[in-house]
Design an enzyme around this catalytic site. Sequence first.
Site, PDB file in Angstrom:
ATOM      1  N   GLU A  31      21.524  -7.107   5.700  1.00 43.81           N
ATOM      2  CA  GLU A  31      20.101  -6.742   5.765  1.00 43.81           C
ATOM      3  C   GLU A  31      19.750  -6.280   7.178  1.00 43.81           C
ATOM      4  OE1 GLU A  31      17.212  -6.360   3.916  1.00 43.81           O
ATOM      5  OE2 GLU A  31      16.289  -5.998   5.870  1.00 43.81           O
ATOM      6  N   ARG A 105       4.764 -10.998  -4.114  1.00 43.69           N
ATOM      7  CA  ARG A 105       6.128 -10.518  -3.802  1.00 43.69           C
ATOM      8  C   ARG A 105       6.957 -11.570  -3.089  1.00 43.69           C
ATOM      9  NH1 ARG A 105       6.881  -4.782  -3.302  1.00 43.69           N
ATOM     10  NH2 ARG A 105       5.148  -3.868  -4.388  1.00 43.69           N
ATOM     11  N   TYR A 214      -5.880  -7.969  -9.705  1.00 45.81           N
ATOM     12  CA  TYR A 214      -5.367  -9.082 -10.526  1.00 45.81           C
ATOM     13  C   TYR A 214      -5.143 -10.304  -9.644  1.00 45.81           C
ATOM     14  CZ  TYR A 214      -0.797  -7.135  -8.991  1.00 45.81           C
ATOM     15  OH  TYR A 214       0.260  -6.638  -8.272  1.00 45.81           O
ATOM     16  N   ASP A 291      15.310   1.312  -5.303  1.00 43.48           N
ATOM     17  CA  ASP A 291      14.632   2.457  -4.692  1.00 43.48           C
ATOM     18  C   ASP A 291      15.611   3.423  -4.026  1.00 43.48           C
ATOM     19  OD1 ASP A 291      12.185   1.542  -5.499  1.00 43.48           O
ATOM     20  OD2 ASP A 291      11.308   1.369  -3.499  1.00 43.48           O
TER      21      ASP A 291
HETATM   22  C1  LIG Z   1       1.729  -0.076  -3.820  1.00 44.43           C
HETATM   23  C2  LIG Z   1       2.957  -0.409  -4.588  1.00 44.43           C
HETATM   24  C3  LIG Z   1       2.856  -1.224  -5.708  1.00 44.43           C
HETATM   25  C4  LIG Z   1       4.006  -1.540  -6.443  1.00 44.43           C
HETATM   26  N1  LIG Z   1       3.872  -2.333  -7.550  1.00 44.43           N
HETATM   27  C5  LIG Z   1       4.977  -2.635  -8.272  1.00 44.43           C
HETATM   28  C6  LIG Z   1       4.848  -3.459  -9.433  1.00 44.43           C
HETATM   29  O1  LIG Z   1       3.753  -3.911  -9.778  1.00 44.43           O
HETATM   30  N2  LIG Z   1       5.984  -3.740 -10.152  1.00 44.43           N
HETATM   31  C7  LIG Z   1       7.216  -3.269  -9.762  1.00 44.43           C
HETATM   32  O2  LIG Z   1       8.214  -3.548 -10.443  1.00 44.43           O
HETATM   33  N3  LIG Z   1       7.347  -2.476  -8.667  1.00 44.43           N
HETATM   34  C8  LIG Z   1       6.279  -2.164  -7.912  1.00 44.43           C
HETATM   35  N4  LIG Z   1       6.409  -1.385  -6.798  1.00 44.43           N
HETATM   36  C9  LIG Z   1       7.752  -0.877  -6.421  1.00 44.43           C
HETATM   37  C10 LIG Z   1       8.595  -1.914  -5.693  1.00 44.43           C
HETATM   38  O3  LIG Z   1       7.894  -2.427  -4.588  1.00 44.43           O
HETATM   39  C11 LIG Z   1       9.915  -1.292  -5.229  1.00 44.43           C
HETATM   40  O4  LIG Z   1      10.438  -0.469  -6.239  1.00 44.43           O
HETATM   41  C12 LIG Z   1      10.933  -2.377  -4.925  1.00 44.43           C
HETATM   42  O5  LIG Z   1      10.462  -3.243  -3.921  1.00 44.43           O
HETATM   43  C13 LIG Z   1      12.277  -1.752  -4.521  1.00 44.43           C
HETATM   44  O6  LIG Z   1      13.195  -2.765  -4.188  1.00 44.43           O
HETATM   45  P1  LIG Z   1      14.529  -2.404  -3.424  1.00 44.43           P
HETATM   46  O7  LIG Z   1      15.206  -3.710  -3.168  1.00 44.43           O
HETATM   47  O8  LIG Z   1      15.256  -1.340  -4.155  1.00 44.43           O
HETATM   48  O9  LIG Z   1      14.081  -1.735  -2.057  1.00 44.43           O
HETATM   49  P2  LIG Z   1      13.279  -2.374  -0.834  1.00 44.43           P
HETATM   50  O10 LIG Z   1      12.299  -3.380  -1.289  1.00 44.43           O
HETATM   51  O11 LIG Z   1      12.789  -1.254  -0.003  1.00 44.43           O
HETATM   52  O12 LIG Z   1      14.407  -3.172  -0.032  1.00 44.43           O
HETATM   53  C14 LIG Z   1      15.352  -2.493   0.773  1.00 44.43           C
HETATM   54  C15 LIG Z   1      15.891  -3.485   1.799  1.00 44.43           C
HETATM   55  O13 LIG Z   1      16.915  -2.833   2.529  1.00 44.43           O
HETATM   56  C16 LIG Z   1      16.704  -3.040   3.915  1.00 44.43           C
HETATM   57  N5  LIG Z   1      17.306  -1.897   4.604  1.00 44.43           N
HETATM   58  C17 LIG Z   1      16.793  -0.667   4.817  1.00 44.43           C
HETATM   59  N6  LIG Z   1      17.685   0.118   5.421  1.00 44.43           N
HETATM   60  C18 LIG Z   1      18.804  -0.632   5.589  1.00 44.43           C
HETATM   61  C19 LIG Z   1      20.080  -0.369   6.138  1.00 44.43           C
HETATM   62  N7  LIG Z   1      20.394   0.817   6.682  1.00 44.43           N
HETATM   63  N8  LIG Z   1      21.005  -1.368   6.140  1.00 44.43           N
HETATM   64  C20 LIG Z   1      20.710  -2.584   5.609  1.00 44.43           C
HETATM   65  N9  LIG Z   1      19.515  -2.885   5.098  1.00 44.43           N
HETATM   66  C21 LIG Z   1      18.576  -1.912   5.057  1.00 44.43           C
HETATM   67  C22 LIG Z   1      15.220  -3.178   4.079  1.00 44.43           C
HETATM   68  O14 LIG Z   1      14.878  -3.876   5.247  1.00 44.43           O
HETATM   69  C23 LIG Z   1      14.853  -3.938   2.805  1.00 44.43           C
HETATM   70  O15 LIG Z   1      14.947  -5.333   2.964  1.00 44.43           O
HETATM   71  C24 LIG Z   1       5.282  -1.037  -6.049  1.00 44.43           C
HETATM   72  C25 LIG Z   1       5.387  -0.236  -4.912  1.00 44.43           C
HETATM   73  C26 LIG Z   1       4.242   0.073  -4.186  1.00 44.43           C
HETATM   74  C27 LIG Z   1       4.376   0.938  -2.968  1.00 44.43           C
END
Ligand SMILES: Cc1cc2nc3c(=O)[nH]c(=O)nc-3n(C[C@H](O)[C@H](O)[C@H](O)COP(=O)(O)OP(=O)(O)OC[C@H]3O[C@@H](n4cnc5c(N)ncnc54)[C@H](O)[C@@H]3O)c2cc1C
Length: 386
Positions: A31, A105, A214, A291
């Site tokens: 991370e 979250r 909510y 993402d």
């Molecule tokens: C306003 C808003 C509302 C939302 N509401 C919802 C909802 O109600 N329900 C839902 O399911 N989704 C929702 N989402 C979407 C959701 O927040 C994301 O899709 C989700 O958090 C993605 O998770 P992830 O682990 O793929 O990426 P992230 O949460 O972005 O995690 C990526 C991690 O990788 C780390 N990182 C980055 N670069 C590097 C690197 N080079 N090396 C190592 N680590 C790195 C970061 O620090 C982070 O900890 C919402 C999004 C937004 C913006």
Amino acid sequence: MKEILVAGGGIGGLSAALALALKGRRVRVLEKAPEFGEIGYGIQMGPNVSRMLDRLGVLEAIESHAFFPDALILADALDNREITRIAVGKFFRQRYGYRYFVVHRRDLHGEILKVCRQRGEIALETSRGVAGFEERGGAVLVRCENGAEYEGAALVGADGLRSVVRQAVIGDGAARAAGHFVYRGVVPMDQIADRSRAEAMTIWGGPDLHLVQYRLRGGTVMNNVATIVSRRFRQGEKDAGAPDELEEAFTRAHPHVRDMLRYVSRERHWVLHDRDPAANWSNGRVTLLGDAAHPTLQYLAQGAQMAIEDAVVLADKLAAAGEDFGPAFQAYQRERMNRSARVVLSSRFFGEVLHVDGGARELRNELLRKREPESHAEFDWLYRGI
Ligand SMILES: Cc1cc2nc3c(=O)[nH]c(=O)nc-3n(C[C@H](O)[C@H](O)[C@H](O)COP(=O)(O)OP(=O)(O)OC[C@H]3O[C@@H](n4cnc5c(N)ncnc54)[C@H](O)[C@@H]3O)c2cc1C
């Protein structure tokens, strides 16, 4: 067996680590941030993801922090009238097997992290931003920004919207900024003036704006999210999405809706991004998840849910393929690609429907008012899950 490396310890990366550990794999999460954590706002969870959290053994713990709305309401932001609702009570549970819930979250991420910490198969490292990697022989050599190096059997890029791993695998540059700006705030329930819809999750949709409300943390606090589709962004002007544009966008909203802007903080705001669905997100022993693979706008509230589904499918495919990472990652992306693409494209469409004005608003309201609250068939593809 060498360990599997996961770049990123967000909801997706930690879910992947846990899913792989449950299949007996050793995993190391790298991370970038100095601590594992999440920002402090709400997230919606449908029955499709509850099934996955159940399989990961964390559903009960997460649900202990949750709030269970009785309906998802769509109201018109200009007149504050309800347009339609999806009842998520008994009939919904019978149909999909799980309840719809909303959760902070930090509570969601924190419960997955807690279980990861308890598992001997999982090593968790912070301040390890992945800078690059190369496949060498039967392994992947990962280089971190601080010079640390790790050799793993495979690499899962769960490093979010600005994924470094994606740039090496796909190389398609930055994600698309949609020009939608989000303001959020979580406030104690006793500060909420109008609690008439407090048992539901409500979205007020209006011309280039919407507001979501909510309850979280067992119903003790209210999560508020205001979003605008920025005119300044479309016109390439400076200060797109700034607080004064938020106020300006809501001037046409019903006074009750406008009044709710006081619940969102002006200190920080976010611009939303997504990407067109990719046709490939794996290369040899490297793949993407969450993402990093398929960022989506928030309008179906499914980004994190897709990441958790990805994690479970990835672990299943690897368990079936043993050390054959290339074919396992291809099988994984085959199963995930169309479903996540449908979420990305449907989210764009739903965003358009929320933000219409004039005749399109009249049409939206007329058509949606004809819906039966318990006619859930249009959501089966999503909520029945995988
Ligand atoms: C306003 C808003 C509302 C939302 N509401 C919802 C909802 O109600 N329900 C839902 O399911 N989704 C929702 N989402 C979407 C959701 O927040 C994301 O899709 C989700 O958090 C993605 O998770 P992830 O682990 O793929 O990426 P992230 O949460 O972005 O995690 C990526 C991690 O990788 C780390 N990182 C980055 N670069 C590097 C690197 N080079 N090396 C190592 N680590 C790195 C970061 O620090 C982070 O900890 C919402 C999004 C937004 C913006």
